[in-house]
Design a protein around this motif. Structure first.
Motif, PDB file in Angstrom:
ATOM      1  N   VAL A 286      30.089  40.679  20.757  1.00  0.00           N
ATOM      2  CA  VAL A 286      30.256  40.148  22.103  1.00  0.00           C
ATOM      3  C   VAL A 286      28.882  39.901  22.718  1.00  0.00           C
ATOM      4  O   VAL A 286      27.947  40.663  22.489  1.00  0.00           O
ATOM      5  N   GLY A 287      28.759  38.812  23.438  1.00  0.00           N
ATOM      6  CA  GLY A 287      27.535  38.511  24.170  1.00  0.00           C
ATOM      7  C   GLY A 287      27.766  38.717  25.654  1.00  0.00           C
ATOM      8  O   GLY A 287      28.871  38.479  26.166  1.00  0.00           O
ATOM      9  N   LEU A 288      26.715  39.174  26.371  1.00  0.00           N
ATOM     10  CA  LEU A 288      26.840  39.456  27.808  1.00  0.00           C
ATOM     11  C   LEU A 288      25.790  38.658  28.570  1.00  0.00           C
ATOM     12  O   LEU A 288      24.589  38.807  28.309  1.00  0.00           O
ATOM     13  N   THR A 289      26.229  37.838  29.494  1.00  0.00           N
ATOM     14  CA  THR A 289      25.321  37.052  30.327  1.00  0.00           C
ATOM     15  C   THR A 289      25.441  37.524  31.764  1.00  0.00           C
ATOM     16  O   THR A 289      26.546  37.574  32.319  1.00  0.00           O
ATOM     17  N   LEU A 290      24.302  37.875  32.369  1.00  0.00           N
ATOM     18  CA  LEU A 290      24.306  38.414  33.732  1.00  0.00           C
ATOM     19  C   LEU A 290      23.883  37.355  34.741  1.00  0.00           C
ATOM     20  O   LEU A 290      22.957  36.580  34.490  1.00  0.00           O
ATOM     21  N   GLU A 317      36.415  37.178  15.116  1.00  0.00           N
ATOM     22  CA  GLU A 317      37.583  36.373  14.770  1.00  0.00           C
ATOM     23  C   GLU A 317      38.826  37.005  15.391  1.00  0.00           C
ATOM     24  O   GLU A 317      39.144  38.160  15.110  1.00  0.00           O
ATOM     25  N   GLY A 318      39.490  36.278  16.270  1.00  0.00           N
ATOM     26  CA  GLY A 318      40.755  36.762  16.814  1.00  0.00           C
ATOM     27  C   GLY A 318      40.628  37.685  18.005  1.00  0.00           C
ATOM     28  O   GLY A 318      39.676  37.621  18.773  1.00  0.00           O
ATOM     29  N   LYS A 319      41.601  38.603  18.133  1.00  0.00           N
ATOM     30  CA  LYS A 319      41.697  39.460  19.308  1.00  0.00           C
ATOM     31  C   LYS A 319      40.656  40.572  19.291  1.00  0.00           C
ATOM     32  O   LYS A 319      40.257  41.056  18.234  1.00  0.00           O
ATOM     33  N   GLU A 345      41.139  35.211  21.460  1.00  0.00           N
ATOM     34  CA  GLU A 345      40.631  34.308  20.430  1.00  0.00           C
ATOM     35  C   GLU A 345      39.111  34.260  20.457  1.00  0.00           C
ATOM     36  O   GLU A 345      38.476  34.694  21.426  1.00  0.00           O
ATOM     37  N   LYS A 346      38.554  33.717  19.386  1.00  0.00           N
ATOM     38  CA  LYS A 346      37.112  33.584  19.262  1.00  0.00           C
ATOM     39  C   LYS A 346      36.586  32.598  20.296  1.00  0.00           C
ATOM     40  O   LYS A 346      37.250  31.617  20.638  1.00  0.00           O
ATOM     41  N   VAL A 375      32.743  47.628  21.681  1.00  0.00           N
ATOM     42  CA  VAL A 375      33.834  46.989  20.949  1.00  0.00           C
ATOM     43  C   VAL A 375      34.056  47.777  19.661  1.00  0.00           C
ATOM     44  O   VAL A 375      33.120  47.914  18.845  1.00  0.00           O
ATOM     45  N   ASN A 376      35.264  48.309  19.490  1.00  0.00           N
ATOM     46  CA  ASN A 376      35.597  49.083  18.281  1.00  0.00           C
ATOM     47  C   ASN A 376      34.576  50.193  18.010  1.00  0.00           C
ATOM     48  O   ASN A 376      34.146  50.412  16.865  1.00  0.00           O
TER      49      ASN A 376
END
Length: 626
Positions: A286-290, A317-319, A345-346, A375-376
C-alpha cells in the motif's frame, strides 16, 4: 580520452570548426533542428523552438591531447577514424592483421551502403558480425602493445554491439514481451508472455527468449527455442515468482525484468536485450500520500486544528485491509488515533481524514508528521509518486510518507488581500495560503475584466509572462492597477519569457542575458541590505541575517542588467570572486502605487520550507499595507 575540445564563440579562437547545419536525409532535418525537437520534450522548462535549416558551425578549441596531431587541425587528427586507419597504427610484424582490419572496414562500409534495403542490410551485417568476432579472437592472441590491444578490443566490442542491433532491426523479428501485472508486490506470482513474429524474408534458426530477473527470483517455462520461417510466430510463457525479500523499484536501477532474444542465421548468432512493455515495478502493498505536503505552524498565531488527509492506494492483487495511523511529534494531538480501510481491487484508493492539534506553546523549529499502514501484519510507510507521460512512459518515486513541518514567527497584516497570477511553475500561492495569508488565484477572466482594485497586492508567479498569454494581453490593466494605487510584485523571468524590456514594466527593465552570467548560485552568498530601514525589511517582519540563512539551491536567477533610474535598489550579493549584483529587488513608484520586481528565488525557499523565504515574501507583498 584522446583529445579534449571546449567550445569557443568564433572561428579565430578555434582550433577547428564543424559544420552541423547540413540536412540529414534520414532524419529529414538538420541536426540543430533535431536538437530542438529533443528540447521540446523538456516540457517543465518550456524549451524548444522552430528554427530554419541553415548552415551553422560549432567552433572548438583543443585544450589537451594524448596523441600526436602532427600540427593538423582536423577534429580526428591523430585519432584513427575507422579500422582502415587503425590498421596503419599496427606494427610491421602484424602485416596480416593489417589486411584483416582493412577487409573488416570494407564489410562495415557494405552494411552502410546497403541501407535502406533491409534484406541486404541483414546479410551484410551478419557477415560483418562474424568478421568482428573473428578479429576479436585474433587481437587477443596477437603480440601488440597493451595500449593498442585495449583500444582495438574496445572498438571491436562496440562494433559487435552495434552490428547485433543492426542485425536485429533488419531481421524483421518483431518481439512483444508483456507481464500479466506491471506492478508487483513481494511474494506475488505473475506471468510473462513473449511473442515473436518473423516479418523478415529469411528463416531465423534457434530463436529463443530468455527471461532476465533479479537474483533470488524464480522463473519457470515449458517453452523451447524454435525455427521461424518468414511470417511465422512463436510464443513463450514464463511463470515468475517474486521473493519475499525482493528489492523495491528504483527508477535509476536496471529494469526489473528484461528478455534476451537470440537467433542464428548461418553460423552467426545474434543476441539482443529487450525491455518488457511498460515499467515493471515491485512496490509496497500500500502507498500513502499525505495532504498537505508541508505544514507551517505560525508561532505568532497557532492554529487550533490542522486537517490532514491520507490517501491509501492498494498495490496488491485483489482484496486487502489496511490499518493507518499518524505518528505526531511530542505534545501534539491527533484524531482519530487510527482507522481501517478495505480494498476490493488492485489500484483502488481510499482516504482517511485526520486532525492535528499542535501545542499552543510550540517552539520554532522543524517537526515531522509520519504515516504508516499495516497490511497482513506488515507495516508500510512510503509514498509512491507515479510519474506518467506519453513521451517517457510510467515511473515511480518512493519516499517516506511524512509531512515536513516547520514552526516560526510569521507576522502579516490582518486585512491583507492578495491576488496571485499562477504560472504553473511554482506553488507559492498554495504555500502562502496554508501559512494563513488571504490569497486569491486570478483567472483569465479576472485579468481581463475583474475588479483588480479589491486587492492590496497582486503577485505574478515565476515566468508567468511565458505561460499566461492572458497576462501578456492584460498587462496594461495591471499597470493601470498600479497607477491607481495598487502594489504589484513580479517574480523572476527569463529574457525569452515574453518579457518586453521597454513595455512590460512601467519603466524600462532589461533582464540579464546570457542568463548564465546573471545569477548567484551560492545559496550561502552574503546578502548586503543597503536600505535596512525600508519597510521591505521591517514590516510586518523584522528581517535579520537569520532570514537569509539555510537557503536552498541558489540566491537569485536572471538578475536585471539595466533599469530605469526611477527604480530603487535594496540589496546586493555575489558569487565568490565575482562582481556583486544590486538588482535583486527593484521597486519604483508609478502613479499612486508601487511596482516591485524580484529575481530572488523565493519560491524555492517557500516550497523548501525555509522560514526566511516566507518572511521576506510576506514583507514584499505587504508593502504599503496598513
Amino acid at each position: 580520452m584522446k583529445k579534449l575540445y571546449l567550445p569557443v564563440s568564433s572561428a579565430d579562437q578555434a582550433t577547428t570548426s564543424i559544420e552541423i547545419g547540413k540536412y540529414d536525409p534520414i532524419y529529414k532535418m538538420t541536426y540543430p533542428q533535431l536538437g530542438e525537437q529533443s528540447r521540446y520534450l523538456h516540457k517543465s522548462q518550456g524549451m524548444g523552438s522552430d528554427i530554419p535549416a541553415a548552415p551553422r558551425q560549432i567552433h572548438l578549441d583543443l585544450k589537451q591531447s594524448a596523441v600526436d596531431t602532427k600540427s593538423e587541425s582536423d577534429l580526428f587528427a591523430g585519432v584513427p577514424y575507422n579500422f582502415t586507419e587503425w590498421a596503419e597504427k599496427l606494427p610491421r610484424s602484424a602485416s596480416k592483421l593489417k589486411g584483416e582490419f582493412k577487409y573488416l572496414q570494407r564489410n562495415l562500409n557494405a552494411v552502410i551502403e546497403a541501407y535502406p534495403h533491409a534484406k541486404r542490410v541483414f546479410s551484410t551485417s551478419q557477415k560483418a558480425l562474424s568478421k568482428v568476432r573473428s578479429m576479436t579472437a585474433q587481437v587477443k592472441k596477437a603480440k601488440l602493445s597493451p595500449a593498442i590491444k585495449n583500444d582495438l578490443l574496445h572498438k571491436l566490442s562496440l562494433k559487435e554491439e552495434q552490428l547485433q542491433n543492426v542485425s536485429y532491426v533488419s531481421s524483421g523479428l518483431e518481439v512483444q514481451a508483456k507481464a500479466a501485472s506491471k506492478i508487483l508486490t513481494k511474494g506475488q506470482n505473475t506471468y510473462v508472455t513473449i511473442t515473436m513474429k518473423n516479418n523478415g524474408k529469411q528463416t531465423l534458426k534457434k530463436v529463443a527468449a530468455a527471461l532476465n530477473v533479479p537474483k533470488g527470483w524464480k522463473t519457470k517455462t515449458k517453452s523451447k527455442d524454435v525455427n521461424l520461417a518468414p511470417n511465422k510466430s512463436a510464443t513463450m510463457t514464463y511463470l515468475v515468482e517474486v521473493p519475499e525479500d525482493a528489492a523495491y523499484y528504483h527508477a535509476y536501477d536496471e529494469s526489473t525484468i528484461t528478455t534476451s532474444i537470440s537467433y542464428k542465421y548461418g553460423s552467426t548468432k545474434t543476441s539482443i536485450k529487450e525491455e518488457l512493455d511498460g515499467t515493471i515495478a515491485v512496490l509496497p502493498d500500500v502507498g500513502l500520500t499525505l495532504t498537505p505536503e508541508d505544514i507551517v505552524v505560525n508561532t505568532a498565531d497557532v492554529r487550533e486544528e490542522i486537517p490532514v488527509t491520507v490517501t491509501l492506494k492498494n498495490y496488491t492483487e485483489g482484496k486487502a485491509s489496511a490499518k493507518v495511523a499518524l505518528k505526531v511529534p511530542e505534545n501534539w494531538g491527533v484524531h482519530p488515533q487510527n482507522a481501517t480501510v478495505s480494498f476490493n481491487e488492485k489500484s483502488e484508493e481510499k482516504q482517511v481524514k485526520f486532525t492535528l492539534r499542535p501545542p499552543k506553546a510550540i517552539q520554532k523549529g522543524e517537526y515531522q508528521v509520519k504515516a504508516a499502514a499495516t497490511v497482513n501484519g506488515k507495516t508500510f510507510d512510503s509514498t509512491i509518486q507515479e510519474i506518467s507521460y506519453d513521451h517517457i512512459g510510467t515511473f515511480y518515486y518512493q519516499y517516506p510518507a511524512a509531512i515536513n513541518t516547520v514552526a516560526f514567527e510569521l507576522l502579516k497584516p490582518a486585512s491583507l488581500k492578495v491576488g496571485y497570477i499562477e504560472s504553473g511553475f511554482d506553488k507559492v500561492a498554495d504555500y502562502l495560503s496554508n501559512a494563513g495569508l488571504n490569497i486569491t488565484k486570478l483567472t483569465a477572466a479576472d485579468l481581463a475584466e475583474g475588479d483588480l482594485s479589491q486587492y492590496d497586492t497582486i503577485v505574478t508567479g515565476i515566468r508567468a509572462y511565458l505561460s499566461r498569454e492572458d497576462l501578456k494581453a492584460n498587462n496594461g490593466r495591471l499597470l493601470e492597477y498600479v497607477e491607481n494605487g495598487g502594489h504589484l510584485v513580479v517574480q523572476y523571468h527569463k529574457p525569452g519569457d515574453g518579457w518586453d524590456a521597454l513595455k512590460t514594466a512601467p519603466y524600462s527593465l532589461t533582464l540579464g542575458n546570457p542568463s548564465i552570467r546573471w545569477r548567484v548560485t551560492d545559496e550561502k552568498a552574503t546578502v548586503n541590505v543597503s536600505k535596512p530601514e525600508s519597510a521591505l525589511f521591517t514590516y510586518p517582519n523584522k528581517i535579520t541575517n537569520d532570514d537569509w540563512s539555510n537557503w536552498v539551491q541558489e540566491r537569485g536567477l536572471y538578475f536585471p542588467m539595466e533599469w530605469d533610474e526611477r527604480y530603487e535598489t535594496f540589496i546586493s550579493m555575489a558569487d565568490p570572486n565575482e562582481e556583486p549584483f544590486d538588482g535583486g529587488i527593484l521597486m519604483a513608484k508609478y502613479g499612486n502605487g508601487t511596482y516591485l520586481y524580484t529575481n530572488l528565488v523565493l519560491y524555492r525557499q517557500i516550497q523548501g520550507q525555509v522560514p526566511g523565504g516566507y518572511r521576506i515574501m510576506t514583507n514584499l507583498i505587504s508593502y504599503g499595507a496598513k
